[in-house]
Scaffold this motif. Structure first.
Motif: not given
Lengths: 216, 216
Positions: A180-181, B189-192, B196, B200, B202-203, B206, B210
């Motif tokens: 999730v972003q 901040e992206p939340e994996p 997952l 891996r 965060v690309p 994405i 952020s």
């Protein structure tokens, strides 16, 4: 509890529904803008506008000349908070985390002077808490020029999505980042009116708000 | 240029109107959520949903079973960006700085497979740029379950308010702070996804998003 009518029952994805009245208050009270839907000549019209809430009544205001407030029939008021972008392992499972409230009803023009003033206070305070008592109140001319509608919070639906993506079982093995972003609404540093005396400090109720991390 | 119809001509506050097609594109392209207005049994319904744009067509999608997409008549799509809260010296001059686009029209169901796929790509990329090529594309079953509507960008209005409050002349002398409190939409901040693999990363498409200061 929120009662369920034909159109507020969620036909799909029922697990996103919230049925507590407190959930409705939470979504409405956290908002700054609603989207007001009216029918004009048989066609839908959706306009962004401010609003306020007192107990179980939602208030909207506008110029007495504005066509969107001269509605005879039902209206729909929707408040949406986008909380995150749900990044799935497949294109079609992309989604959003959000909180939304949809209120239906036939509004009542507010004619009682006390209610009219209280509604305008609620609408102003929804946008800018603490401002009503800090600024010049409406004068008679302004009050006469401002129509207020009252919408009972009688028929409403609340939807909330949270959490990670829900991918198809076989897609979890794909070499794709997922998660999730988060999306947040934040207040920036207050920008003084160029016509303001530089010596006038930003009041605490405004400055304090700008340091919060979220508009919720 | 955007043509002006009876309902897209601004009756009030005409100085807020924008008439360049590029302004319409700017407002639409900067958005993540639109508010879709439809008429159901004579009453308005406003729901938040995703969208995409290709040239002069706006695309919406939904389950083939969703009632909101099984509309015969006109729809209205509104995209709103709240940019600031306008804090005036008097209560009734409080306002918002915003950019909004309102599009009216009768949507066309998309039946051409190439357009259908291109529309779904546009809708996904609007929400999450760079994701379409990074994730599993739709399969035949998913495509069959997903209805797409095309709305021509033929009748639309764009409104923009910027700048400080406009107070009554005599109110500028009041001992009241006035100005604009900026409002911004930001990415966290992206939340994996908990499912997952931690290895891996965060690309870039994405992670890069952020760190931007605004969702615009």
């Amino acid at each position: 509890m929120l009662s369920t009518t034909e159109r507020t029952r969620l036909r799909r994805l029922g697990e996103r529904a919230r049925t507590d009245r407190e959930d409705l208050y939470d979504v409405l009270d956290a908002g700054l803008v609603c989207h007001l839907g009216v029918v004009v000549d048989g066609s839908p019209r959706v306009i962004p506008t401010g609003y306020g809430r007192i107990d179980d009544t939602l208030y909207l205001h506008g110029s007495t000349g504005a066509r969107s407030l001269r509605t005879d029939g039902e209206i729909c008021v929707t408040v949406t908070h986008l909380d995150g972008i749900v990044l799935a392992r497949s294109a079609m499972h992309h989604s959003m985390n959000y909180r939304s409230a949809v209120v239906y009803g036939t509004p009542r023009p507010v004619t009682d002077p006390d209610e009219h003033l209280a509604a305008l206070r609620a609408i102003t305070e929804q946008l800018a808490p603490g401002q009503w008592d800090a600024v010049r109140p409406p004068n008679r001319k302004e009050l006469a020029a401002t129509a207020v509608l009252a919408l009972p919070l009688a028929e409403a639906s609340v939807k909330v999505r949270t959490g990670p993506p829900k991918d198809d079982d076989e897609d979890y093995a794909l070499p794709v980042w997922a998660g999730v972003q988060p999306v947040r609404t934040v207040f920036g540093e207050p920008e003084p009116d160029p016509r303001l005396s530089p010596a006038r400090p930003v009041p605490a109720h405004i400055h304090g708000r700008s340091t919060r991390s979220s508009a919720r």
